[in-house]
Design a protein around this motif. Structure first.
Motif, PDB file in Angstrom:
ATOM      1  N   ARG A   1     -19.658 -12.648 -32.655  1.00 21.27           N
ATOM      2  CA  ARG A   1     -18.803 -11.502 -32.581  1.00 21.27           C
ATOM      3  C   ARG A   1     -18.866 -10.860 -31.213  1.00 21.27           C
ATOM      4  O   ARG A   1     -17.650 -10.273 -30.962  1.00 21.27           O
TER       5      ARG A   1
ATOM      6  N   THR B   1     -13.949 -15.024 -33.518  1.00 21.50           N
ATOM      7  CA  THR B   1     -13.910 -14.319 -34.904  1.00 21.50           C
ATOM      8  C   THR B   1     -13.778 -15.408 -36.068  1.00 21.50           C
ATOM      9  O   THR B   1     -13.918 -15.017 -37.237  1.00 21.50           O
TER      10      THR B   1
ATOM     11  N   CYS C   1     -15.776  -4.698 -35.933  1.00 22.53           N
ATOM     12  CA  CYS C   1     -17.094  -5.346 -35.962  1.00 22.53           C
ATOM     13  C   CYS C   1     -17.845  -5.170 -34.903  1.00 22.53           C
ATOM     14  O   CYS C   1     -18.836  -5.196 -34.609  1.00 22.53           O
TER      15      CYS C   1
ATOM     16  N   ILE D   1     -12.238  -8.026 -37.199  1.00 22.66           N
ATOM     17  CA  ILE D   1     -12.115  -9.322 -38.017  1.00 22.66           C
ATOM     18  C   ILE D   1     -11.583  -9.115 -39.388  1.00 22.66           C
ATOM     19  O   ILE D   1     -12.203  -8.282 -39.933  1.00 22.66           O
TER      20      ILE D   1
ATOM     21  N   THR E   1     -16.713 -14.932 -38.654  1.00 22.78           N
ATOM     22  CA  THR E   1     -18.079 -14.671 -38.166  1.00 22.78           C
ATOM     23  C   THR E   1     -18.593 -13.429 -38.660  1.00 22.78           C
ATOM     24  O   THR E   1     -19.534 -12.789 -38.011  1.00 22.78           O
ATOM     25  N   ALA E   2     -17.916 -12.850 -39.683  1.00 20.87           N
ATOM     26  CA  ALA E   2     -18.589 -11.572 -40.095  1.00 20.87           C
ATOM     27  C   ALA E   2     -18.528 -11.504 -41.811  1.00 20.87           C
ATOM     28  O   ALA E   2     -17.618 -12.063 -42.268  1.00 20.87           O
TER      29      ALA E   2
ATOM     30  N   ASP F   1      -7.332 -10.484 -36.788  1.00 21.53           N
ATOM     31  CA  ASP F   1      -8.604 -10.822 -36.103  1.00 21.53           C
ATOM     32  C   ASP F   1      -8.055 -10.667 -34.650  1.00 21.53           C
ATOM     33  O   ASP F   1      -7.447 -11.517 -33.801  1.00 21.53           O
TER      34      ASP F   1
END
Length: 387
Positions: A106, A111, A386, A381, A132-133, A359
């Motif tokens: 991140r 993303t 983030c 994201i 990725t979150a 994103d």
């Protein structure tokens, strides 16, 4: 959320760059993209102050979350190396969302990433593309994109040490061929039962065949781990034999047969790029690979193969491809819309346009997002800030 006063790099063919524009988000979706100054700027709107907005980067091939950082066997869930053909394995079942590498991804504007089983087996299992979150892999999932196959040195090396099949390239290909043939027959038998249940019985449940049905029916793609040119050609042979929607992962010697890949219309996920020639079948590694593939008309993405190369070095992997002759615009597309198209998620992410997932990443206008020292000031994201 409304982001205005920004330079938008959309990654679309119609309008690649909007020099001064705005993006309206509604939850996790991009509701609208426009030029100039928006009519209604509320107090919650974000003034981008002339910064450049890009789609979040996508790492098209990793083992993120299933090979955890700084942990040995306990955190390595990449290869079920007890059976050389395991299409029933699902990467999502091995992902730990709390692995620190998601945060590192991140921080560098990545993303989404394809998380894949490893290449110890001729068939390793199901690949998933995740954001990725998140705290739970199910909520991070964008789409299951296909099945991982491996040709060449890796399966040979793993099973030769046990004196088990496969220990030759012939045996690796034969295992894949056998599994796909069984799945194709299973699909036909299931089709007969579904169309005429009075006269046909369903086939006996087979979890391997069941797992391969989306692939046989071309609902998902076949991702072939290949380095050497001859292994790439074996992948093409198998794909043609079973009418698979194929993608080459690594393609280290793709530059040797770029014309063949172009004629067959097979995309390549190049990488790792910034590594040594760590095993015999990578002797042909050249940083010109991506450039030669592109010049011949091959669609390409760039990957880290994390943790081989840490995921946060995806942008400089693309920059290395530029040093090898790839143009910057194609390198940026290789991390965004091209990666999304190859993974089959371009209807969801990969570009900045209405209806797609929010994103995004923001940089100062003077920054090149691929530079070593570059870092996004804001990362969004699925509509959530983030960073």
């Amino acid at each position: 959320m409304l982001i205005y006063n920004v330079e938008i790099h959309t990654m679309t063919a119609e309008k690649p760059v909007i020099s001064r524009g705005w993006i309206k988000l509604n939850g996790g979706i991009i509701e609208a993209v426009g030029e100039g100054t928006p009519e209604n700027i509320s107090g919650s709107s974000v003034n981008g102050e002339g910064k450049a907005v890009y789609p979040g980067f996508i790492d098209a091939h990793t083992h993120i979350g299933i090979i955890e950082n700084g942990i040995d066997f306990e955190g390595d869930d990449c290869n079920e190396a007890t059976d050389p053909f395991t299409p029933q394995m699902r990467a999502i079942d091995g992902i730990n969302p709390f692995d620190r590498c998601f945060e590192e991804a991140r921080s560098r504007g990545i993303t989404a990433a394809a998380s894949s089983p490893g290449s110890a087996n001729a068939c390793g299992g199901e690949i998933c593309v995740i954001r990725t979150a998140g705290k739970r892999a199910d909520d991070m999932l964008i789409r299951v994109c296909g099945t991982k196959f491996a040709l060449g040195e890796n399966p040979k090396h793993v099973y030769n040490g046990r004196d088990e099949t496969p220990i030759t390239r012939m045996a690796v290909a034969a295992l894949i061929r056998e599994g796909l043939y069984k799945a194709r027959r299973y699909s036909r038998d299931m089709g007969s039962y579904l169309s005429d249940s009075e006269n046909y019985d369903p086939p006996e449940y087979d979890i391997k065949c069941e797992s391969l049905l989306p692939l046989i029916q071309r609902k998902t793609k076949a991702f072939f781990h290949c380095h050497r040119a001859d292994d790439i050609c074996t992948a093409l042979r198998l794909a043609k034999e079973f009418s698979l929607d194929a993608v080459i992962i690594h393609g280290t010697e793709g530059w040797k047969i770029a014309d063949i890949l172009a004629d067959e219309n097979i995309p390549v996920i190049c990488g790792p790029v910034i590594c040594d020639r760590c095993k015999p079948e990578m002797r042909g590694l050249e940083i010109k690979n991506a450039a030669v593939l592109h010049e011949n008309g091959v669609k390409l993405a760039v990957c880290t193969d994390h943790p081989v190369i840490p995921v946060q070095y995806l942008p400089i992997s693309a920059q290395t491809c530029i040093k090898g002759g790839l143009d910057r615009d194609t390198a940026m597309r290789a991390l965004t819309i091209n990666a999304a198209e190859i993974l089959g998620i371009d209807d969801i992410t990969g570009s900045i346009e209405a209806g797609k997932s929010a994103d995004l990443q923001l940089y100062s206008k003077s920054e090149n997002p691929l530079d070593l020292m570059a870092e996004p000031s804001v990362v969004i994201i699925n509509g959530t800030i983030c960073k």
